[in-house]
Design an enzyme around this catalytic site. Structure first.
Site, PDB file in Angstrom:
ATOM      1  N   GLU A 155      -1.530  54.537   0.728  1.00  0.00           N
ATOM      2  CA  GLU A 155      -0.383  55.283   0.673  1.00  0.00           C
ATOM      3  C   GLU A 155      -0.357  56.626   0.055  1.00  0.00           C
ATOM      4  O   GLU A 155       0.602  56.958  -0.411  1.00  0.00           O
ATOM      5  CB  GLU A 155       1.043  54.474   0.008  1.00  0.00           C
ATOM      6  CG  GLU A 155       1.095  53.135   0.752  1.00  0.00           C
ATOM      7  CD  GLU A 155       2.162  52.230   0.318  1.00  0.00           C
ATOM      8  OE1 GLU A 155       2.737  52.556  -0.832  1.00  0.00           O
ATOM      9  OE2 GLU A 155       2.602  51.069   0.806  1.00  0.00           O
ATOM     10  N   ASN A 201      -5.424  52.984   3.629  1.00  0.00           N
ATOM     11  CA  ASN A 201      -4.340  52.149   4.055  1.00  0.00           C
ATOM     12  C   ASN A 201      -3.283  52.763   3.778  1.00  0.00           C
ATOM     13  O   ASN A 201      -2.793  53.122   2.967  1.00  0.00           O
ATOM     14  CB  ASN A 201      -4.367  50.731   3.384  1.00  0.00           C
ATOM     15  CG  ASN A 201      -3.647  49.597   3.981  1.00  0.00           C
ATOM     16  OD1 ASN A 201      -3.659  49.410   4.857  1.00  0.00           O
ATOM     17  ND2 ASN A 201      -2.996  49.078   2.992  1.00  0.00           N
ATOM     18  N   HIS A 237       4.394  47.148   8.597  1.00  0.00           N
ATOM     19  CA  HIS A 237       5.852  46.659   8.314  1.00  0.00           C
ATOM     20  C   HIS A 237       6.945  46.913   9.223  1.00  0.00           C
ATOM     21  O   HIS A 237       7.300  48.115   9.220  1.00  0.00           O
ATOM     22  CB  HIS A 237       6.415  47.004   6.842  1.00  0.00           C
ATOM     23  CG  HIS A 237       5.339  46.295   5.569  1.00  0.00           C
ATOM     24  ND1 HIS A 237       5.115  45.123   5.274  1.00  0.00           N
ATOM     25  CD2 HIS A 237       4.437  47.051   4.879  1.00  0.00           C
ATOM     26  CE1 HIS A 237       4.306  44.619   4.663  1.00  0.00           C
ATOM     27  NE2 HIS A 237       3.826  45.993   4.241  1.00  0.00           N
ATOM     28  N   GLU A 266      -0.897  44.424   6.971  1.00  0.00           N
ATOM     29  CA  GLU A 266       0.228  44.076   6.210  1.00  0.00           C
ATOM     30  C   GLU A 266       1.444  43.634   7.482  1.00  0.00           C
ATOM     31  O   GLU A 266       2.595  43.727   6.942  1.00  0.00           O
ATOM     32  CB  GLU A 266       0.913  44.831   5.359  1.00  0.00           C
ATOM     33  CG  GLU A 266      -0.292  45.144   4.246  1.00  0.00           C
ATOM     34  CD  GLU A 266       0.212  46.149   3.185  1.00  0.00           C
ATOM     35  OE1 GLU A 266       1.400  46.199   2.942  1.00  0.00           O
ATOM     36  OE2 GLU A 266      -0.640  46.833   2.312  1.00  0.00           O
ATOM     37  N   ASP A 268       4.307  42.198   9.256  1.00  0.00           N
ATOM     38  CA  ASP A 268       5.445  41.420   9.176  1.00  0.00           C
ATOM     39  C   ASP A 268       6.866  42.189   9.881  1.00  0.00           C
ATOM     40  O   ASP A 268       6.518  43.341  10.299  1.00  0.00           O
ATOM     41  CB  ASP A 268       6.067  40.976   7.707  1.00  0.00           C
ATOM     42  CG  ASP A 268       6.257  42.026   6.919  1.00  0.00           C
ATOM     43  OD1 ASP A 268       6.454  43.380   7.226  1.00  0.00           O
ATOM     44  OD2 ASP A 268       6.290  42.010   5.718  1.00  0.00           O
TER      45      ASP A 268
HETATM   46  C1  XIL Z   1       4.375  44.267  -2.207  1.00  0.00           C
HETATM   47  C2  XIL Z   1       4.326  42.590  -2.848  1.00  0.00           C
HETATM   48  O1  XIL Z   1       4.539  42.050  -1.416  1.00  0.00           O
HETATM   49  C3  XIL Z   1       5.456  42.423  -3.659  1.00  0.00           C
HETATM   50  O2  XIL Z   1       5.230  40.968  -4.025  1.00  0.00           O
HETATM   51  C4  XIL Z   1       5.256  43.495  -4.503  1.00  0.00           C
HETATM   52  O3  XIL Z   1       6.407  43.241  -5.700  1.00  0.00           O
HETATM   53  C5  XIL Z   1       5.511  44.780  -4.144  1.00  0.00           C
HETATM   54  O4  XIL Z   1       4.235  45.156  -3.107  1.00  0.00           O
HETATM   55  N1  XIL Z   1       2.825  47.986   0.895  1.00  0.00           N
HETATM   56  C6  XIL Z   1       1.606  47.490   0.345  1.00  0.00           C
HETATM   57  C7  XIL Z   1       1.663  46.106  -0.426  1.00  0.00           C
HETATM   58  O5  XIL Z   1       0.529  48.065   0.432  1.00  0.00           O
HETATM   59  O6  XIL Z   1       0.853  46.081  -1.492  1.00  0.00           O
HETATM   60  C8  XIL Z   1       3.186  46.010  -0.884  1.00  0.00           C
HETATM   61  O7  XIL Z   1       3.392  44.843  -1.424  1.00  0.00           O
HETATM   62  C9  XIL Z   1       4.102  46.061   0.153  1.00  0.00           C
HETATM   63  C10 XIL Z   1       4.013  47.504   0.865  1.00  0.00           C
END
Ligand code: XIL
Length: 353
Positions: A155, A201, A237, A266, A268
């Site tokens: 990020e 990422n 996400h 990631e 979802d």
């Molecule tokens: C999130 C986790 O799922 C949570 O448990 C934590 O509190 C915060 O981080 N992008 C990412 C992940 O790269 O590491 C994040 O994970 C979600 C967003």
């Protein structure tokens, strides 16, 4: 090499119906289909749940890759200047090894989940340079030969394509201009474990937009100068809104045309939920379609090498806590029952429309 999966019918010829049923079920796990397609299908995990039988058995049955949801982040793994807490992430690696799963590492350089000694400290760029170097060498070194791919930097860009101002980049920064700190982090990771695949990422950079343009430009520059970057992670996400599939496909293609891999890291798909965390059947169907489309898109590009969901059971998804009124984002419900999303992923992995 990918080929059309065919469910192994050998077991079905056995005379005992029960055995046949077991064979069909096991042949149809996400994991076995992903193995047949030659890709990784993973989940983000927390080792504190391994003692829960349903959690551990579904994870081992359905996935051929795991990634720590939090355990390898700077804060959890490096809680004091001279203290590394490897035990939770080691438990994940041990689970993966016991079940023949690949491990992705996440993440070495990020602006979130830093330890208090870093966020509260005052450092010169020279000191930060040494801190980051030491951190990357210790963590990547500890997992050398065990973690096959790292999200080295997470990020680093804003949505308008400018570099995010973090303690590593500008404030005060490790003393390198622009994306120099990203390049340096990749080099340290590569020097420490030359066999590990190294990823950049990010989120909301799946389709062609200002952020993904900036990431692409950086990747193109790194490739042209031999900086050790192997791939781009697309977090994904997303929601159940129709996704810009042609844009995502085009963005994946321009990245993989550079010779890089793409991994969906990631995934979802959040849904509006009621007070007990339930989504309506119509939303669950809309979600299933999004999962199917995204998995199919990755399978279309031979250099899209992994698909990973951010958790796998709604019981432990980060979505209800981070996105108010939303939830039910994963492929298994809170009781570990497969949702329509699960069936949709299976059929996409089988190559069915
Ligand atoms: C999130 C986790 O799922 C949570 O448990 C934590 O509190 C915060 O981080 N992008 C990412 C992940 O790269 O590491 C994040 O994970 C979600 C967003």
């Amino acid at each position: 090499m990918r080929h059309h999966p065919a469910i192994d019918c050998f077991c079905m010829r056995l005379p005992f119906l029960a055995v046949a049923a077991v064979c069909i079920l096991s042949a149809q796990s996400l994991r076995s289909l992903a193995d047949e397609r030659g890709i990784h299908f993973g989940a983000a995990v927390a080792p504190s749940h391994f003692s829960e039988t349903a959690y551990a058995s579904v994870l081992a049955r359905e996935f051929n890759q795991v990634e720590p949801e939090n355990a390898m982040k700077f804060g959890p793994i490096h809680p004091a200047p001279d203290t590394y807490n490897f035990a939770p992430a080691d438990a994940i690696v041990a689970f993966a090894q016991a079940h023949g799963m690949a491990v992705r590492g996440h993440t070495l350089v990020w602006h979130n989940q830093r330890p208090a000694w870093l966020t509260g400290g005052t450092f010169t760029p020279d000191q930060l340079f040494s801190i980051l170097q030491d951190h990357i060498k210790k963590v990547v070194g500890h997992y050398a030969g065990k973690v096959y791919a790292w999200d080295v930097v997470n990020e680093a860009f804003e949505s308008d394509g400018t570099l995010r101002k973090t303690m590593w980049s500008h404030a005060p920064g490790i003393g390198l201009e622009g994306a120099g700190y990203i390049e340096q982090a990749l080099k340290w990771a590569h020097d420490t474990d030359p066999k590990a695949l190294l990823f950049y990422n990010d989120f909301s950079a799946e389709t062609v937009n200002q952020k993904s343009d900036a990431i692409f430009k950086m990747a193109e520059d790194f490739k042209s100068r031999g900086v050790p970057l192997d791939g781009i992670g697309m977090q994904m996400h997303i929601s159940s809104k129709p996704q810009p599939l042609p844009g995502i496909e085009a963005n994946m293609k321009r990245i993989t045309d550079l010779g890089l891999q793409v991994q969906i890291t990631e995934l979802d798909v959040k849904l509006p939920v009621d007070a007990s965390g339930e989504a309506t059947p119509a939303w669950l169907e809309a979600q299933a379609k999004v999962y199917r489309d995204i998995v199919a898109l990755c399978l279309k590009n031979p250099r899209c090498t992994a698909i990973q969901t951010w958790g796998f059971t709604d019981k432990y998804s980060w979505i209800p806590g981070s996105s108010k009124g939303n939830g039910a984002a994963l492929e298994f419900d809170a009781a570990y029952q497969p949702k329509p999303a699960y069936t949709a992923i299976l059929s996409a992995l089988e190559g069915r429309p």
